[in-house]
Design a protein around this motif. Structure first.
Motif, PDB file in Angstrom:
ATOM      1  N   ILE A   1       0.879  -1.163   0.000  1.00 14.72           N
ATOM      2  CA  ILE A   1       0.000   0.000   0.000  1.00 14.72           C
ATOM      3  C   ILE A   1       0.922   1.221   0.000  1.00 14.72           C
ATOM      4  CG2 ILE A   1      -1.948   1.112   1.148  1.00 14.72           C
ATOM      5  CD1 ILE A   1      -2.433  -1.886   0.624  1.00 14.72           C
ATOM      6  N   THR A   2       0.892   2.018  -1.050  1.00 10.55           N
ATOM      7  CA  THR A   2       1.926   3.046  -1.179  1.00 10.55           C
ATOM      8  C   THR A   2       1.439   4.288  -1.906  1.00 10.55           C
ATOM      9  OG1 THR A   2       4.194   3.427  -1.955  1.00 10.55           O
ATOM     10  CG2 THR A   2       2.812   1.988  -3.313  1.00 10.55           C
ATOM     11  N   HIS A   3       2.091   5.416  -1.601  1.00 12.88           N
ATOM     12  CA  HIS A   3       1.920   6.641  -2.389  1.00 12.88           C
ATOM     13  C   HIS A   3       3.062   6.799  -3.383  1.00 12.88           C
ATOM     14  CE1 HIS A   3      -0.850   8.012   0.887  1.00 12.88           C
ATOM     15  NE2 HIS A   3      -1.416   8.643  -0.127  1.00 12.88           N
ATOM     16  N   ASP A   4       4.033   5.909  -3.303  1.00 13.47           N
ATOM     17  CA  ASP A   4       5.263   6.029  -4.086  1.00 13.47           C
ATOM     18  C   ASP A   4       5.051   5.468  -5.490  1.00 13.47           C
ATOM     19  OD1 ASP A   4       7.802   5.961  -5.161  1.00 13.47           O
ATOM     20  OD2 ASP A   4       8.761   5.100  -3.388  1.00 13.47           O
ATOM     21  N   ILE A   5       4.862   6.371  -6.449  1.00 11.95           N
ATOM     22  CA  ILE A   5       4.625   5.968  -7.837  1.00 11.95           C
ATOM     23  C   ILE A   5       5.833   5.214  -8.394  1.00 11.95           C
ATOM     24  CG2 ILE A   5       4.176   6.803 -10.168  1.00 11.95           C
ATOM     25  CD1 ILE A   5       1.804   7.123  -8.372  1.00 11.95           C
ATOM     26  N   GLU A   6       7.036   5.613  -7.956  1.00 15.80           N
ATOM     27  CA  GLU A   6       8.247   4.956  -8.451  1.00 15.80           C
ATOM     28  C   GLU A   6       8.295   3.501  -7.977  1.00 15.80           C
ATOM     29  OE1 GLU A   6       9.896   6.779 -10.571  1.00 15.80           O
ATOM     30  OE2 GLU A   6       8.736   8.571 -10.042  1.00 15.80           O
ATOM     31  N   GLU A   7       7.855   3.250  -6.732  1.00 16.06           N
ATOM     32  CA  GLU A   7       7.795   1.871  -6.244  1.00 16.06           C
ATOM     33  C   GLU A   7       6.762   1.075  -7.032  1.00 16.06           C
ATOM     34  OE1 GLU A   7       6.369  -0.894  -2.506  1.00 16.06           O
ATOM     35  OE2 GLU A   7       6.543   1.269  -2.173  1.00 16.06           O
ATOM     36  N   ALA A   8       5.606   1.681  -7.263  1.00 19.53           N
ATOM     37  CA  ALA A   8       4.552   0.987  -8.007  1.00 19.53           C
ATOM     38  C   ALA A   8       5.044   0.547  -9.383  1.00 19.53           C
ATOM     39  CB  ALA A   8       3.325   1.893  -8.150  1.00 19.53           C
ATOM     40  N   TYR A   9       5.918   1.357  -9.975  1.00 18.17           N
ATOM     41  CA  TYR A   9       6.397   1.052 -11.326  1.00 18.17           C
ATOM     42  C   TYR A   9       7.265  -0.201 -11.372  1.00 18.17           C
ATOM     43  CZ  TYR A   9       8.137   1.993 -16.040  1.00 18.17           C
ATOM     44  OH  TYR A   9       8.450   1.909 -17.377  1.00 18.17           O
ATOM     45  N   ILE A  10       7.950  -0.538 -10.262  1.00 22.59           N
ATOM     46  CA  ILE A  10       8.808  -1.733 -10.278  1.00 22.59           C
ATOM     47  C   ILE A  10       8.056  -2.989  -9.822  1.00 22.59           C
ATOM     48  CG2 ILE A  10      10.893  -0.369  -9.897  1.00 22.59           C
ATOM     49  CD1 ILE A  10      10.911  -1.467  -6.995  1.00 22.59           C
ATOM     50  N   SER A  11       6.784  -2.838  -9.455  1.00 23.70           N
ATOM     51  CA  SER A  11       5.998  -3.996  -9.019  1.00 23.70           C
ATOM     52  C   SER A  11       5.594  -4.846 -10.226  1.00 23.70           C
ATOM     53  CB  SER A  11       4.754  -3.534  -8.256  1.00 23.70           C
ATOM     54  OG  SER A  11       3.850  -2.878  -9.129  1.00 23.70           O
ATOM     55  N   ASP A  12       4.994  -6.006  -9.949  1.00 20.41           N
ATOM     56  CA  ASP A  12       4.482  -6.858 -11.030  1.00 20.41           C
ATOM     57  C   ASP A  12       3.144  -6.349 -11.552  1.00 20.41           C
ATOM     58  OD1 ASP A  12       6.620  -8.691 -10.688  1.00 20.41           O
ATOM     59  OD2 ASP A  12       5.548  -9.673  -9.050  1.00 20.41           O
ATOM     60  N   ARG A  13       2.410  -5.662 -10.674  1.00 16.33           N
ATOM     61  CA  ARG A  13       1.032  -5.297 -11.002  1.00 16.33           C
ATOM     62  C   ARG A  13       0.617  -4.106 -10.149  1.00 16.33           C
ATOM     63  NH1 ARG A  13      -3.595  -9.441  -9.217  1.00 16.33           N
ATOM     64  NH2 ARG A  13      -5.474  -8.215  -9.540  1.00 16.33           N
ATOM     65  N   VAL A  14      -0.199  -3.241 -10.722  1.00 15.68           N
ATOM     66  CA  VAL A  14      -0.696  -2.063 -10.010  1.00 15.68           C
ATOM     67  C   VAL A  14      -2.222  -2.129  -9.940  1.00 15.68           C
ATOM     68  CG1 VAL A  14      -0.884   0.459 -10.023  1.00 15.68           C
ATOM     69  CG2 VAL A  14       1.246  -0.635 -10.752  1.00 15.68           C
ATOM     70  N   ILE A  15      -2.747  -1.934  -8.733  1.00 18.80           N
ATOM     71  CA  ILE A  15      -4.182  -1.761  -8.544  1.00 18.80           C
ATOM     72  C   ILE A  15      -4.395  -0.354  -8.008  1.00 18.80           C
ATOM     73  CG2 ILE A  15      -6.250  -2.493  -7.292  1.00 18.80           C
ATOM     74  CD1 ILE A  15      -5.085  -5.305  -7.147  1.00 18.80           C
ATOM     75  N   ILE A  16      -5.194   0.442  -8.708  1.00 15.81           N
ATOM     76  CA  ILE A  16      -5.483   1.800  -8.276  1.00 15.81           C
ATOM     77  C   ILE A  16      -6.890   1.851  -7.693  1.00 15.81           C
ATOM     78  CG2 ILE A  16      -5.753   4.203  -8.985  1.00 15.81           C
ATOM     79  CD1 ILE A  16      -3.709   3.717 -11.159  1.00 15.81           C
ATOM     80  N   LEU A  17      -6.985   2.323  -6.457  1.00 17.06           N
ATOM     81  CA  LEU A  17      -8.281   2.536  -5.819  1.00 17.06           C
ATOM     82  C   LEU A  17      -8.661   4.007  -5.929  1.00 17.06           C
ATOM     83  CD1 LEU A  17      -8.357   0.475  -2.480  1.00 17.06           C
ATOM     84  CD2 LEU A  17      -9.246  -0.158  -4.714  1.00 17.06           C
ATOM     85  N   ASN A  18      -9.942   4.252  -6.147  1.00 18.48           N
ATOM     86  CA  ASN A  18     -10.464   5.613  -6.182  1.00 18.48           C
ATOM     87  C   ASN A  18     -11.862   5.594  -5.596  1.00 18.48           C
ATOM     88  OD1 ASN A  18     -10.392   8.434  -6.946  1.00 18.48           O
ATOM     89  ND2 ASN A  18     -11.848   7.909  -8.564  1.00 18.48           N
ATOM     90  N   GLN A  19     -12.029   6.309  -4.485  1.00 15.43           N
ATOM     91  CA  GLN A  19     -13.327   6.400  -3.805  1.00 15.43           C
ATOM     92  C   GLN A  19     -13.902   5.019  -3.501  1.00 15.43           C
ATOM     93  OE1 GLN A  19     -15.755   8.955  -6.271  1.00 15.43           O
ATOM     94  NE2 GLN A  19     -14.606  10.780  -5.689  1.00 15.43           N
ATOM     95  N   GLY A  20     -13.018   4.119  -3.052  1.00 13.94           N
ATOM     96  CA  GLY A  20     -13.471   2.805  -2.612  1.00 13.94           C
ATOM     97  C   GLY A  20     -13.676   1.784  -3.702  1.00 13.94           C
ATOM     98  N   ASN A  21     -13.427   2.169  -4.950  1.00 15.03           N
ATOM     99  CA  ASN A  21     -13.578   1.257  -6.091  1.00 15.03           C
ATOM    100  C   ASN A  21     -12.226   0.978  -6.738  1.00 15.03           C
ATOM    101  OD1 ASN A  21     -16.570   1.023  -6.387  1.00 15.03           O
ATOM    102  ND2 ASN A  21     -16.410   3.247  -6.625  1.00 15.03           N
ATOM    103  N   ILE A  22     -12.139  -0.145  -7.457  1.00 16.36           N
ATOM    104  CA  ILE A  22     -10.957  -0.394  -8.281  1.00 16.36           C
ATOM    105  C   ILE A  22     -11.098   0.419  -9.562  1.00 16.36           C
ATOM    106  CG2 ILE A  22      -9.687  -2.100  -9.628  1.00 16.36           C
ATOM    107  CD1 ILE A  22     -10.297  -4.152  -7.498  1.00 16.36           C
ATOM    108  N   PHE A  23     -10.176   1.370  -9.739  1.00 18.35           N
ATOM    109  CA  PHE A  23     -10.201   2.290 -10.881  1.00 18.35           C
ATOM    110  C   PHE A  23      -9.451   1.700 -12.064  1.00 18.35           C
ATOM    111  CE2 PHE A  23      -8.503   6.101 -13.107  1.00 18.35           C
ATOM    112  CZ  PHE A  23      -9.704   6.718 -13.426  1.00 18.35           C
ATOM    113  N   LEU A  24      -8.262   1.147 -11.796  1.00 21.89           N
ATOM    114  CA  LEU A  24      -7.454   0.482 -12.820  1.00 21.89           C
ATOM    115  C   LEU A  24      -6.735  -0.698 -12.187  1.00 21.89           C
ATOM    116  CD1 LEU A  24      -5.736   3.488 -14.675  1.00 21.89           C
ATOM    117  CD2 LEU A  24      -7.524   2.006 -15.604  1.00 21.89           C
TER     118      LEU A  24
END
Length: 273
Positions: free
Chosen positions: A196-219
């Motif tokens: 669980i992170t605010h670090d966009i650079e960390e998210a970029y090195i992950s295998d997969r990104v899940i973006i939450l927005n207002q309690g929903n999965i956005f992407l």
């Protein structure tokens, strides 16, 4: 690959009529490194607490390595999943590094000889062997987070959640934790990480990104594909990684930079070839 986590139609509210998590469904394969990002209030930390059964869901189902997250299974779940919290000072239990790593093992009645063996094994894995007799006051934030991770690994847990675990660290501490995750993934392909992170650079090195927005999965998808959607991300106030901005500029100048390049060091090596 089999599932480490499965979430089905999950809902949660702190107060009646105000939904924090809204009908979320997703699964995480064993060995995946998933970055969960979104603004404050998007539901990220709430979701992490639901996964670890620190909060009970209002409705829906969560399965951790096939075990449903419900009260009667709590003791089984504690043997499957662990969490590293934001503030390393709040999670240091022992008076020394050695005591802290041993704490969970003592609670499970592990024999003294086995406990000593495990403490030394996992202190070495996270690069903290020479600090075993040190007190928390003598450690940096990144070192304390390493100790917390060692304690989880010593228990044999294969699913680890980092709940903003790098947000209070200095840049060196952040890089330490990122490197540690990648090293552990190479050593044990079945270790599963949710960050669980605010670090966009960390998210970029992950295998997969899940973006939450207002309690929903956005992407939900592979980092290169997610962060190519710059305008869509800007619509919810998110940016793209700096390295992607550099790569995009170079691509526009006719230099084809491979998607596999995820940091400035790799980019520098590529450009120097």
């Amino acid at each position: 690959m089999s599932e480490a986590i499965r979430v089905e139609n999950l809902n949660f509210s702190y107060e009646k009529g105000v939904e924090t998590i809204k009908d979320i469904s997703f699964s995480v394969a064993k060995g995946e490194y998933v970055a969960l990002i979104g603004h404050n209030g998007s539901g990220k930390s709430t979701l992490s607490k639901l996964l670890c059964y620190l909060l009970p869901a209002d409705s829906g189902h969560i399965y951790i390595d096939g075990i449903e997250v419900i009260e009667k299974n709590e003791s089984k779940l504690r043997k499957k999943i662990g969490i590293v919290f934001q503030n390393p000072d709040n999670q240091f239990i022992g008076s020394t590094v050695e005591d802290d790593i041993a704490f969970g093992l003592e609670n499970r009645n592990v024999s003294r000889d086995k406990m000593v063996e495990l403490v030394h094994e996992f202190a070495q894995k996270v690069g903290m062997s020479k600090y075993l007799k040190k007190s928390p006051d003598e450690l940096s934030g990144g070192q304390k987070q390493r100790v917390a991770i060692a304690g989880i690994l010593a228990l044999g847990l294969k699913i680890i959640i980092f709940d903003e675990a790098t947000s209070m660290l200095d840049p060196e501490g952040v890089e330490d934790i990122k490197r540690l995750i990648m090293e552990m993934k190479k050593e044990d392909p079945e270790l599963t990480f949710i960050s669980i992170t605010h670090d966009i650079e960390e998210a970029y090195i992950s295998d997969r990104v899940i973006i939450l927005n207002q309690g929903n999965i956005f992407l939900d998808g592979e980092p290169n594909e997610i962060f190519k959607q710059e305008e869509l991300l800007k619509s919810i106030g998110l940016d793209i990684p700096f390295i992607m901005k550099i790569k995009s500029s170079l691509n526009k100048k006719g230099m084809q930079i491979p998607d596999e390049i995820k940091n400035m060091e790799e980019l520098s090596d590529f450009l120097c070839k």
